[in-house]
Design an enzyme around this catalytic site. Structure first.
Site, mmCIF file in Angstrom:
data_model
loop_
_atom_site.group_PDB
_atom_site.id
_atom_site.type_symbol
_atom_site.label_atom_id
_atom_site.label_comp_id
_atom_site.label_asym_id
_atom_site.label_seq_id
_atom_site.Cartn_x
_atom_site.Cartn_y
_atom_site.Cartn_z
ATOM 1 N N GLU A 116 33.449 27.136 13.035
ATOM 2 C CA GLU A 116 33.318 26.023 12.114
ATOM 3 C C GLU A 116 33.119 26.593 10.713
ATOM 4 O OE1 GLU A 116 30.112 23.255 12.841
ATOM 5 O OE2 GLU A 116 30.755 21.989 11.171
ATOM 6 N N ARG A 335 25.373 35.202 24.118
ATOM 7 C CA ARG A 335 25.262 35.169 22.674
ATOM 8 C C ARG A 335 24.685 36.481 22.200
ATOM 9 N NH1 ARG A 335 25.530 30.711 19.474
ATOM 10 N NH2 ARG A 335 24.520 31.305 17.534
ATOM 11 N N LYS A 345 23.802 30.736 12.087
ATOM 12 C CA LYS A 345 23.830 30.077 10.789
ATOM 13 C C LYS A 345 22.605 29.188 10.619
ATOM 14 C CE LYS A 345 28.126 29.146 11.841
ATOM 15 N NZ LYS A 345 29.421 28.500 11.980
HETATM 16 P P1 ATP Z 1 25.825 29.282 14.673
HETATM 17 O O1 ATP Z 1 24.596 29.195 15.471
HETATM 18 O O2 ATP Z 1 25.874 30.532 13.869
HETATM 19 O O3 ATP Z 1 26.128 28.043 13.882
HETATM 20 P P2 ATP Z 1 28.028 28.410 16.236
HETATM 21 O O4 ATP Z 1 28.339 28.691 17.655
HETATM 22 O O5 ATP Z 1 27.663 27.027 15.866
HETATM 23 O O6 ATP Z 1 26.967 29.460 15.764
HETATM 24 P P3 ATP Z 1 30.735 28.482 15.395
HETATM 25 O O7 ATP Z 1 31.312 28.725 14.072
HETATM 26 O O8 ATP Z 1 30.906 27.154 16.008
HETATM 27 O O9 ATP Z 1 29.199 28.850 15.299
HETATM 28 O O10 ATP Z 1 31.190 29.613 16.429
HETATM 29 C C1 ATP Z 1 32.515 29.998 16.651
HETATM 30 C C2 ATP Z 1 32.578 30.803 17.915
HETATM 31 O O11 ATP Z 1 31.756 31.962 17.799
HETATM 32 C C3 ATP Z 1 32.088 30.040 19.116
HETATM 33 O O12 ATP Z 1 33.047 30.203 20.147
HETATM 34 C C4 ATP Z 1 30.791 30.671 19.488
HETATM 35 O O13 ATP Z 1 30.629 30.680 20.878
HETATM 36 C C5 ATP Z 1 30.917 32.077 18.923
HETATM 37 N N1 ATP Z 1 29.624 32.575 18.512
HETATM 38 C C6 ATP Z 1 28.811 32.063 17.565
HETATM 39 N N2 ATP Z 1 27.663 32.744 17.495
HETATM 40 C C7 ATP Z 1 27.743 33.742 18.402
HETATM 41 C C8 ATP Z 1 26.878 34.790 18.819
HETATM 42 N N3 ATP Z 1 25.679 34.975 18.269
HETATM 43 N N4 ATP Z 1 27.297 35.632 19.782
HETATM 44 C C9 ATP Z 1 28.505 35.478 20.332
HETATM 45 N N5 ATP Z 1 29.364 34.515 20.001
HETATM 46 C C10 ATP Z 1 29.006 33.643 19.048
HETATM 47 MG MG MG Z 2 29.033 25.438 15.632
#
Ligand code: ATP
Ligand code: MG
Length: 586
Positions: A116, A335, A345
């Site tokens: 995102e 994760r 984030k």
């Molecule tokens: P955040 O908590 O940073 O907002 P998010 O999952 O909401 O993380 P996205 O931009 O939606 O952030 O993530 C894009 C992809 O990256 C998703 O498929 C998610 O599973 C993966 N991802 C995000 N954070 C991690 C992490 N810490 N380790 C592994 N994969 C991650």
């Molecule tokens: Mg997200």
């Protein structure tokens, strides 16, 4: 014919390293091939050198391992620690590559990375993107980068760009780049279709009521078959409802053990400027709806995501079932988190928003731009991520493990230079003015050397000054030994050290320290990033500044230059030209 001095030193260094790797006995062949490797120009004249190289190897092999260690420390400061760290890491790096993907057909695998654009990419995204890409390559398939941009209140153009840049830096090359918002009309159509099929409904209850009933496991009136859903749908899409006045909900089971199935939201009204579509779209799908539909339509064969979505898998497949859409396989992995460095984030953004941290590339952050600025290289991140594999294990890898991968790559390319923190002057009685040539790297002559004029005084670090005792003999690396005669203090702090010339012998027990000639010192600072969080609290001491001096040569380096400040750590020269570097790691 004796070996030229530089070659002789190099041979000894290589032999010592090789010996210490092999229980004290260096192998002649290995030394020769390493010699040619680091000095290709020597190849043509190697024949006549052989007897001397052999003699040098034998001389090294005749020493005890302690003596070898001591000699190596003098010849190539910092090399011992680097070698030890490399060894420790070697085992971890022998891990097998990613396991095969179930059901994968060569040439037909499609994966996707769906960030995102609501913030800067971090090391967790790197993990996801790299695994997605590695699998696409492993099977000769395709990787889709899909910006998951369905919340205009959170997304910004700046973040799309940051994600693109982050991936480019990582060396992740998507075959297709698209936005979920490109398909907004298609998503609307599928949403309407789902309502028409009776698989979803328009709910006009208040948020509190929805929350409350969900907790109790009870349905609301909007779910009643008597409600005219087509009428509500028409009103929803023609703009009769305001924000929070209506949503589309999946018709699940309000009593399901899995709360993700208790009629989750599929569409909501968001009034806001979307970075690509402006304000003309008001009905936005949630991730829960957009992800399965997009994955299916994009031809994704293997969808991967982090484990916290596990409970949402049932919903993902139920939506595709009801819409009779093709189902990708779903694979979860853990994760990525580090101790003291939240990789989310959600944890980073508040610190940026309230000004605690000024920029997304602040070296304390786990963002890719911060890793780049600190001096990490993308190859190290990839190796590290692959070493973790795609397990579901929740163990946090130690940050040191990422550092070890990086150290191994930057060690051969980092110039060894001197930095002294909190400098203290050492006046050396009887020292004559001389010019010394210092190698920029112990084994790679292509990194060059530098000339330094040394007179009767040098600076050493405050730590070394405090540790010194009158009567000690210490070694100034690659210079000479000095004997500490008198330590002068001011308010309890060492203010000056008076020394005299020492002997020639370098003993194992001697401190071997870096120094800077009095007339060659320039002010220099190093930022030292520390743990961002201690427990749940922001660590107010998370950025330490080490002030001191560096050799004037350091101020000729351009931003992005990598150095190893001897006995201090690996650093990257920062942008801004203010004689400042950032500590990459020790
Ligand atoms: P955040 O908590 O940073 O907002 P998010 O999952 O909401 O993380 P996205 O931009 O939606 O952030 O993530 C894009 C992809 O990256 C998703 O498929 C998610 O599973 C993966 N991802 C995000 N954070 C991690 C992490 N810490 N380790 C592994 N994969 C991650
Ligand atoms: Mg997200």
């Amino acid at each position: 014919m004796p070996l030229p001095e530089d070659i002789e030193k190099l041979v000894r260094t290589i032999a010592l390293k090789n010996a210490l790797d092999h229980a004290g006995k260096a192998q002649f062949d290995a030394v020769v091939s390493k010699l040619i490797g680091s000095r290709p120009d020597v190849r043509a004249q190697i024949k006549p050198m052989m007897p001397d190289v052999r003699a040098a190897v034998q001389a090294v092999n005749a020493l005890s391992q302690d003596a070898q260690r001591s000699m190596l420390e003098e010849l190539a400061p910092g090399e011992l620690e680097a070698a030890a760290a490399a060894k420790k890491q070697a085992a971890a790096q022998e891990k097998p590559p990613l396991p095969p993907l179930e059901g994968a057909v060569m040439g037909q695998v499609v994966t996707r990375f769906p960030p995102e654009p609501n913030g800067y990419p971090h090391i967790g995204h790197a993990k996801a993107a790299i695994i997605d890409e590695e699998y696409a390559r492993m099977y000769g398939g395709r990787l889709i980068l899909r910006f998951d941009d369905t919340n205009p209140l959170k997304e910004k153009l700046e973040y799309y760009e940051a994600i693109r840049e982050g991936l480019a830096w990582l060396g992740v090359k998507p075959d297709v780049v698209k936005n979920t918002s490109d398909d907004i009309n298609i998503l609307h159509d599928y949403g309407k279709k789902l309502v028409a099929l009776g698989g979803a409904y328009v709910c006009t209850c208040s948020q509190e009521k929805i929350h409350d009933l969900r907790g109790k496991g009870l349905p609301c009136e909007c779910r009643d078959p008597a409600v005219d859903q087509q009428d509500r749908l028409g009103r929803l899409f023609s703009g009769s409802y305001g924000q929070n006045e209506a949503i589309i909900r999946f018709k699940g089971d309000m009593a399901d053990q899995n709360t993700a199935m208790r009629d989750p939201t599929l569409f909501r009204i968001i009034e806001g400027e979307h970075p690509l579509l402006g304000s003309r779209i008001r009905i936005w799908p949630t991730y829960d709806f957009a992800a399965p539909v997009e994955d299916s339509l994009d031809g994704v064969t293997h969808a991967m995501r982090t484990k916290e979505y596990e409970l949402r898998n049932a919903l993902y497949f139920a939506i595709l079932d009801r819409l009779s859409l093709r189902k990708p396989a779903m694979i979860e992995f853990s994760r990525l988190e580090f101790e003291g460095v939240p990789v989310s984030k959600r944890k980073i953004r508040p610190l940026i928003d309230d000004g605690t941290i000024k920029s997304w590339d602040d070296p304390r952050l786990p963002t890719l731009s911060a890793f780049r600025r600190r001096g990490f290289v993308p190859e190290a991140i990839r190796k590290f991520v692959l070493s973790l594999g795609i397990t579901l294990a929740e163990t946090k890898p130690p940050f040191e493990s990422l550092e070890a991968f990086n150290r191994k790559i930057i060690d051969p390319m980092s110039m060894r230079l001197f930095f002294v923190r909190d400098p203290v002057l050492v006046e050396i009685a009887g020292a004559r003015e001389m010019q010394v040539t210092l190698k920029n790297h112990p084994t790679d002559a292509s990194l060059g050397s530098r000339q330094v004029r040394v007179g009767g005084a040098v600076y050493i670090s405050g730590d070394d000054a405090r540790a010194a005792k009158e009567g000690d003999e210490i070694r100034l690396i690659e210079l000479y030994n000095v004997k500490i005669e008198r330590i002068e203090k001011n308010d309890g702090n060492v203010s000056l050290i008076r020394a005299s010339m020492g002997g020639d012998e370098i003993r194992q027990s001697m401190q071997k320290i870096q120094w800077i000639a009095k007339d060659d010192i320039v002010d220099f600072k190093v930022m030292i990033p520390k743990e961002l969080y201690i427990g749940d609290r922001y660590n107010t001491n998370s950025l330490e500044i080490a002030s001191g001096g560096a050799e004037s040569f350091v101020s000729t380096l351009k931003p992005d230059a990598r150095v190893q400040f001897v006995r201090f750590g690996f650093c990257r020269i920062d942008e801004g030209g203010d004689n400042i570097a950032i500590l990459t790691h020790r």
